[in-house]
Scaffold this active site. Structure first.
Site, PDB file in Angstrom:
ATOM      1  CB  CYS A  68      11.916 -54.425  42.376  1.00 14.39           C
ATOM      2  SG  CYS A  68      12.977 -53.376  41.663  1.00 14.39           S
ATOM      3  CG  HIS A 101       6.939 -42.259  21.471  1.00 14.35           C
ATOM      4  ND1 HIS A 101       7.199 -40.970  21.767  1.00 14.35           N
ATOM      5  CD2 HIS A 101       5.628 -42.225  20.870  1.00 14.35           C
ATOM      6  CE1 HIS A 101       6.486 -40.278  21.609  1.00 14.35           C
ATOM      7  NE2 HIS A 101       5.142 -40.727  20.936  1.00 14.35           N
TER       8      HIS A 101
END
Length: 146
Positions: A68, A101
């Site tokens: 978007c 992570h």
């Protein structure tokens, strides 16, 4: 890279990036489910972010790609789903860290702030990076509210 099922969706601001990203994903050998939209007409991003997130949440797709204008709307929407870790990336390194992570499973692209070539690199890096686990797994396991 192993063949994966990838869910993709956008709003009108991300529409021009969606088809080229679908094409690159298919060229890489992935099975892509395009949740729309079908035109660049103005739409409401949750109508496309929810189906992508549901596909990943339900295990029908391994990963999702949402596009978007700022990536904020689709990320906020997708992250309402349990088990979804949608990360906004405007640099390749951020998409790598989101996988390493955070075990992110949806990458959110801010189409108004990066060019298409960078978006392609971000998506490729995201899909080719494995979760590091270890100390990060303990943190990721604390994210869900359920």
């Amino acid at each position: 890279m192993n063949t994966m099922k990838i869910a993709i969706g956008s709003d009108h601001a991300g529409f021009d990036y969606k088809e080229p990203l679908v094409n690159i994903l298919k060229e890489l050998g992935h099975d892509v489910e395009d949740f729309g939209p079908a035109t660049a007409d103005s739409v409401d991003y949750p109508d496309f972010a929810h189906p992508v997130a549901s596909s990943v949440e339900d295990g029908k797709s391994q990963f999702g790609v949402l596009i978007c204008g700022s990536a904020n709307g689709v990320a906020i929407t997708a992250n309402k789903h349990q088990g979804i870790r949608a990360a906004i990336a405007w640099q390749k390194e951020i998409s790598v860290l989101a996988r390493l992570h955070n075990d992110a499973n949806i990458i959110c692209i801010p189409a108004r702030f990066i060019d298409l070539d960078l978006a392609k690199e971000i998506v490729k890096a995201f899909l080719t990076t494995d979760f590091e686990g270890g100390r990060h797994a303990n943190r990721v396991n604390k994210i869900s509210c359920s």
